[in-house]
Design a protein around this motif. Sequence first.
Motif, PDB file in Angstrom:
ATOM      1  N   HIS A 271      42.606  40.827  34.516  1.00 32.31           N
ATOM      2  CA  HIS A 271      41.284  40.464  34.170  1.00 32.31           C
ATOM      3  C   HIS A 271      40.877  41.248  32.670  1.00 32.31           C
ATOM      4  CE1 HIS A 271      41.309  40.207  38.536  1.00 32.31           C
ATOM      5  NE2 HIS A 271      40.861  39.045  38.087  1.00 32.31           N
ATOM      6  N   PHE A 272      39.916  40.320  32.139  1.00 36.30           N
ATOM      7  CA  PHE A 272      39.709  40.855  30.700  1.00 36.30           C
ATOM      8  C   PHE A 272      38.270  40.310  30.613  1.00 36.30           C
ATOM      9  CE2 PHE A 272      42.212  36.926  30.469  1.00 36.30           C
ATOM     10  CZ  PHE A 272      41.372  35.889  29.685  1.00 36.30           C
ATOM     11  N   ARG A 273      37.644  40.910  29.489  1.00 34.77           N
ATOM     12  CA  ARG A 273      36.122  40.478  29.301  1.00 34.77           C
ATOM     13  C   ARG A 273      36.179  39.235  28.488  1.00 34.77           C
ATOM     14  NH1 ARG A 273      33.701  44.751  30.906  1.00 34.77           N
ATOM     15  NH2 ARG A 273      34.534  46.920  30.549  1.00 34.77           N
ATOM     16  N   ASN A 274      35.184  38.322  29.117  1.00 36.49           N
ATOM     17  CA  ASN A 274      35.062  37.033  28.266  1.00 36.49           C
ATOM     18  C   ASN A 274      33.926  36.735  27.255  1.00 36.49           C
ATOM     19  OD1 ASN A 274      32.884  36.834  29.914  1.00 36.49           O
ATOM     20  ND2 ASN A 274      33.669  34.983  31.207  1.00 36.49           N
ATOM     21  N   GLY A 275      33.275  37.854  27.246  1.00 32.24           N
ATOM     22  CA  GLY A 275      32.277  37.863  26.245  1.00 32.24           C
ATOM     23  C   GLY A 275      31.364  36.617  26.050  1.00 32.24           C
TER      24      GLY A 275
ATOM     25  N   THR B 197      33.889  39.232  33.631  1.00 30.68           N
ATOM     26  CA  THR B 197      35.316  39.390  33.440  1.00 30.68           C
ATOM     27  C   THR B 197      36.053  38.096  33.856  1.00 30.68           C
ATOM     28  OG1 THR B 197      35.487  40.618  35.282  1.00 30.68           O
ATOM     29  CG2 THR B 197      35.261  41.876  33.372  1.00 30.68           C
ATOM     30  N   THR B 198      37.101  37.748  33.540  1.00 38.23           N
ATOM     31  CA  THR B 198      37.940  36.513  33.972  1.00 38.23           C
ATOM     32  C   THR B 198      39.466  36.818  33.772  1.00 38.23           C
ATOM     33  OG1 THR B 198      37.815  34.175  33.577  1.00 38.23           O
ATOM     34  CG2 THR B 198      37.822  35.447  31.571  1.00 38.23           C
ATOM     35  N   ASP B 199      40.128  35.838  34.526  1.00 34.57           N
ATOM     36  CA  ASP B 199      41.560  35.587  34.043  1.00 34.57           C
ATOM     37  C   ASP B 199      41.867  34.598  33.129  1.00 34.57           C
ATOM     38  OD1 ASP B 199      41.973  33.685  35.877  1.00 34.57           O
ATOM     39  OD2 ASP B 199      42.915  34.776  37.371  1.00 34.57           O
TER      40      ASP B 199
ATOM     41  N   ASP C  39      32.915  48.329  34.744  1.00 33.58           N
ATOM     42  CA  ASP C  39      34.150  48.103  35.526  1.00 33.58           C
ATOM     43  C   ASP C  39      34.808  46.700  35.356  1.00 33.58           C
ATOM     44  OD1 ASP C  39      35.948  48.895  37.490  1.00 33.58           O
ATOM     45  OD2 ASP C  39      34.776  47.985  39.039  1.00 33.58           O
ATOM     46  N   ILE C  40      36.025  46.775  35.443  1.00 30.33           N
ATOM     47  CA  ILE C  40      36.791  45.601  35.232  1.00 30.33           C
ATOM     48  C   ILE C  40      37.590  45.243  36.681  1.00 30.33           C
ATOM     49  CG2 ILE C  40      38.528  44.197  34.145  1.00 30.33           C
ATOM     50  CD1 ILE C  40      37.668  45.837  31.594  1.00 30.33           C
ATOM     51  N   PRO C  41      37.515  44.253  37.450  1.00 33.48           N
ATOM     52  CA  PRO C  41      38.359  44.163  38.690  1.00 33.48           C
ATOM     53  C   PRO C  41      40.016  44.353  38.312  1.00 33.48           C
ATOM     54  CG  PRO C  41      36.669  42.513  38.358  1.00 33.48           C
ATOM     55  CD  PRO C  41      36.790  42.916  37.041  1.00 33.48           C
ATOM     56  N   THR C  42      40.437  44.901  39.173  1.00 31.03           N
ATOM     57  CA  THR C  42      42.116  45.111  39.124  1.00 31.03           C
ATOM     58  C   THR C  42      42.699  43.671  39.581  1.00 31.03           C
ATOM     59  OG1 THR C  42      42.442  45.931  41.513  1.00 31.03           O
ATOM     60  CG2 THR C  42      42.005  47.394  39.601  1.00 31.03           C
ATOM     61  N   PRO C  43      43.919  43.282  38.931  1.00 30.15           N
ATOM     62  CA  PRO C  43      44.476  44.054  38.005  1.00 30.15           C
ATOM     63  C   PRO C  43      43.828  43.859  36.661  1.00 30.15           C
ATOM     64  CG  PRO C  43      45.688  42.009  38.323  1.00 30.15           C
ATOM     65  CD  PRO C  43      44.436  42.060  39.374  1.00 30.15           C
TER      66      PRO C  43
ATOM     67  N   GLY D 137      30.557  28.786  40.349  1.00 26.04           N
ATOM     68  CA  GLY D 137      31.133  27.800  41.934  1.00 26.04           C
ATOM     69  C   GLY D 137      31.484  26.695  41.721  1.00 26.04           C
ATOM     70  N   PRO D 138      30.664  25.915  41.102  1.00 28.91           N
ATOM     71  CA  PRO D 138      31.171  24.424  40.909  1.00 28.91           C
ATOM     72  C   PRO D 138      32.394  24.144  40.195  1.00 28.91           C
ATOM     73  CG  PRO D 138      28.721  24.709  40.543  1.00 28.91           C
ATOM     74  CD  PRO D 138      29.317  25.971  40.779  1.00 28.91           C
ATOM     75  N   LEU D 139      32.817  25.114  39.339  1.00 31.60           N
ATOM     76  CA  LEU D 139      33.828  24.694  38.594  1.00 31.60           C
ATOM     77  C   LEU D 139      34.968  25.630  39.204  1.00 31.60           C
ATOM     78  CD1 LEU D 139      32.812  25.220  34.651  1.00 31.60           C
ATOM     79  CD2 LEU D 139      33.322  23.336  35.982  1.00 31.60           C
ATOM     80  N   GLY D 140      34.767  26.406  40.243  1.00 31.22           N
ATOM     81  CA  GLY D 140      35.952  27.006  40.951  1.00 31.22           C
ATOM     82  C   GLY D 140      36.383  28.256  40.178  1.00 31.22           C
ATOM     83  N   LEU D 141      35.791  28.974  39.469  1.00 32.00           N
ATOM     84  CA  LEU D 141      36.139  29.981  38.658  1.00 32.00           C
ATOM     85  C   LEU D 141      36.109  31.363  39.702  1.00 32.00           C
ATOM     86  CD1 LEU D 141      34.409  29.360  35.369  1.00 32.00           C
ATOM     87  CD2 LEU D 141      36.360  28.572  36.131  1.00 32.00           C
TER      88      LEU D 141
END
Length: 399
Positions: A93-97, A272-274, A237-241, A223-227
């Motif tokens: 995961h990283f920041r999507n700004g 944050t996202t992947d 905080d950033i979720p692991t990994p 939710g609608p986009l399945g993200l």
Amino acid sequence: MLRLAAVTALLALSAPVTTASGAADGRGHHSPCVSSRLPDRGPARDVLRLAQQAKAEQGLKSVIVRVTRDGHEIVTAALGESMTGVPADPAMHFRNGNVAISYMGTALLRLVDEGRVDLDEPVARWLPDLPHGKQITLRMLGSSTSGLIDYVTSPGFGDTVYANPFRQWTPKELVAISTGKPLWYRPGTNWSYSHANFVILGAALEKITGTPLDVLLQEQVLGPLGLHETRNSFTPDIPTPVLHAFTSDRGKYEESSFWNPSWTTAPGAVQTTDICDLARSAAGIGSGELLSPSAYRELLDPGTVGLGHPTKTCPATVCLANTRATHYGMGLLVLGDWIGQHPLFFGYTAAQAYLPSERLAIAVSATNGPKATGGHTAQVLTQRIAAALVPDHPIPDFG
């Protein structure tokens, strides 16, 4: 954000090909974000070669990339390291700004589609104490035509952030910096980027719906986009990994992963996202999947084309020209035939881009090595990938 300024790949690429992170099996579980098989030819190999070149040329510590066409994977790859001895991985995961700003724009337009709000209503209806609130509309906030100065580029702001990068900023503090100074221009008559627009828009969306912004974005967009791997955090905080970030912005190479992003946008949209979610986001937002045809037209041009010109009070470096070819939409960029965003934050860069005519999505995340060239390195790689895969559709620069 705007400026405030590998051998392991072969192992990572040996995993089986998977579908996008948002895909679900019969039990409702979504697939993990993993690397493709090591490509030996074709577009996938071209993308991997360009990523390897960019990592070396731009001094990057890591590069994670995913390219899809019509939702089907072309390639997913991770090069380099997250930390010393820890290989980068697509699931990190990283920041999507400012990608989250495009979600706010889409959420606003969904409310328009539902008849719950009009883009040209003054924001004072919901935020009566906001200076200039009677002149500034929701459209102006989403399209960044309010005339509010950008607190990020305000004298002294950057120094304050660098002096204490862990500081928790409040929306009131941030907006006060912008509203405490004269407008660049009469609202709606010009264009200039201001982070304040989106802090205010987030507050307005909460007032309009009576729903916290993080919940609203989850309901209306994520939710609608399945993200499934994209989420807000009210802390650094950033979720692991975690894809760790490093920067030399303060004169020494240091970890910046958990520097506080509270100044970047509205609380509830600090996400944050992947890489799989980022590619899905590029396609979902860029295609207007969640919008009516009329709302999609507003997303791509809410009236910004033709705006952006220097004045006595707004220099050319601030009031950038918005042309038919390159302009700002409703929380996103239209760059030639592409629709995207490319955030930059303390050692992280990322980019998402979508070409509607080819249903082609590109997502890139990168982190800096000690000798990184700096700037929007992920966007540079995105432009190179586009040039290789669809040479008739280059991604131009904005401004």
